[in-house]
Design a protein around this motif. Sequence first.
Motif, mmCIF file in Angstrom:
data_model
loop_
_atom_site.group_PDB
_atom_site.id
_atom_site.type_symbol
_atom_site.label_atom_id
_atom_site.label_comp_id
_atom_site.label_asym_id
_atom_site.label_seq_id
_atom_site.Cartn_x
_atom_site.Cartn_y
_atom_site.Cartn_z
ATOM 1 N N UNK A 53 0.817 -1.211 0.000
ATOM 2 C CA UNK A 53 0.000 0.000 0.000
ATOM 3 C C UNK A 53 0.853 1.265 0.000
ATOM 4 N N UNK A 54 2.063 1.166 0.491
ATOM 5 C CA UNK A 54 2.935 2.330 0.529
ATOM 6 C C UNK A 54 4.328 1.937 0.976
ATOM 7 N N UNK A 55 5.191 2.928 1.119
ATOM 8 C CA UNK A 55 6.588 2.661 1.494
ATOM 9 C C UNK A 55 6.691 1.974 2.846
ATOM 10 N N UNK A 56 5.856 2.371 3.801
ATOM 11 C CA UNK A 56 5.924 1.766 5.133
ATOM 12 C C UNK A 56 5.632 0.276 5.089
ATOM 13 N N UNK A 57 4.683 -0.119 4.256
ATOM 14 C CA UNK A 57 4.384 -1.543 4.129
ATOM 15 C C UNK A 57 5.563 -2.293 3.510
ATOM 16 N N UNK A 58 6.223 -1.675 2.568
ATOM 17 C CA UNK A 58 7.394 -2.293 1.943
ATOM 18 C C UNK A 58 8.520 -2.453 2.962
ATOM 19 N N UNK A 59 8.750 -1.423 3.760
ATOM 20 C CA UNK A 59 9.791 -1.506 4.789
ATOM 21 C C UNK A 59 9.421 -2.536 5.847
ATOM 22 N N UNK A 60 8.136 -2.609 6.191
ATOM 23 C CA UNK A 60 7.693 -3.591 7.188
ATOM 24 C C UNK A 60 7.969 -5.014 6.716
ATOM 25 N N UNK A 61 7.788 -5.267 5.428
ATOM 26 C CA UNK A 61 8.087 -6.596 4.898
ATOM 27 C C UNK A 61 9.587 -6.866 4.928
ATOM 28 N N UNK A 62 10.388 -5.846 4.639
ATOM 29 C CA UNK A 62 11.843 -6.002 4.750
ATOM 30 C C UNK A 62 12.226 -6.309 6.190
ATOM 31 N N UNK A 63 11.579 -5.653 7.141
ATOM 32 C CA UNK A 63 11.839 -5.898 8.559
ATOM 33 C C UNK A 63 11.429 -7.309 8.954
ATOM 34 N N UNK A 64 10.264 -7.749 8.461
ATOM 35 C CA UNK A 64 9.807 -9.098 8.794
ATOM 36 C C UNK A 64 10.816 -10.139 8.320
ATOM 37 N N UNK A 65 11.271 -9.989 7.079
ATOM 38 C CA UNK A 65 12.252 -10.932 6.566
ATOM 39 C C UNK A 65 13.551 -10.848 7.358
ATOM 40 N N UNK A 66 13.898 -9.635 7.789
ATOM 41 C CA UNK A 66 15.095 -9.471 8.610
ATOM 42 C C UNK A 66 14.982 -10.210 9.929
ATOM 43 N N UNK A 67 13.839 -10.101 10.579
ATOM 44 C CA UNK A 67 13.648 -10.797 11.850
ATOM 45 C C UNK A 67 13.694 -12.314 11.670
ATOM 46 N N UNK A 68 13.197 -12.803 10.550
ATOM 47 C CA UNK A 68 13.273 -14.239 10.301
ATOM 48 C C UNK A 68 14.725 -14.690 10.177
ATOM 49 N N UNK A 69 15.510 -13.916 9.433
ATOM 50 C CA UNK A 69 16.939 -14.236 9.302
ATOM 51 C C UNK A 69 17.624 -14.100 10.661
ATOM 52 N N UNK A 70 17.310 -13.026 11.366
ATOM 53 C CA UNK A 70 17.902 -12.748 12.669
ATOM 54 C C UNK A 70 17.628 -13.892 13.645
ATOM 55 N N UNK A 71 16.388 -14.369 13.671
ATOM 56 C CA UNK A 71 16.041 -15.469 14.573
ATOM 57 C C UNK A 71 16.836 -16.719 14.227
#
Length: 206
Positions: A53-71
């Motif tokens: 829907x916007x840039x924030x949603x795109x960044x949120x998905x990048x963050x989600x993938x980051x947390x998966x890698x981080x975990x």
Amino acid sequence: MPKKRGYHHGNLRQALVEAALGLIEAKGPTGFTLSEAAKQAGVTPAAVYRHFEGRSDLIAEAARQGYEIFADVMQYAFDSGQPSALAAFEATGRAYLAFARKYPGHYISMFESGISVNRTPELAAASARARAVMERAATELSEHIPQDKRPPAAMFSAHIWAMSHGVVELFARNSPGSQSPFPPEDLLESGIGVYLRGLGLIAPDS
């Protein structure tokens, strides 16, 4: 013009995330537009809105993938440190530094973008999985402390998380004017040592 990876390979959503990660690393989470991400992915700006829907949603998905890698990184570090609870705990701290260096775009999305971990259920779950690894390490390390004197695992792990984050922000990511005379790993290890001695988890002369 960049090849239209999204259309040709059927994975436009991930192509946009990867484009955003590069832009976040280069310009920061607020320094790029959706149009720039679309251009990097080789698609029109209108195509972005099919997935975000916007840039924030795109960044949120990048963050989600980051947390998966981080975990995954934290879990591997914890498992590699066994059977010593102390070694496993210290390994998770070092893994934090390693993750920040290897995945700067993800790290910024997770911790410097202002995106709440509760923005989506998926992001919240990924973040919780990462925290759970550190809490488990804290629980196992403090098992011999009498229960009435034992700090809550969530608080214990949060202190180490905060210490790790501080070392990363100040000394491990080339912050201007903040170079340390000591390697970040040494700073974190000594800081964890002081903290653990204060809790009585390691001997004063160890």
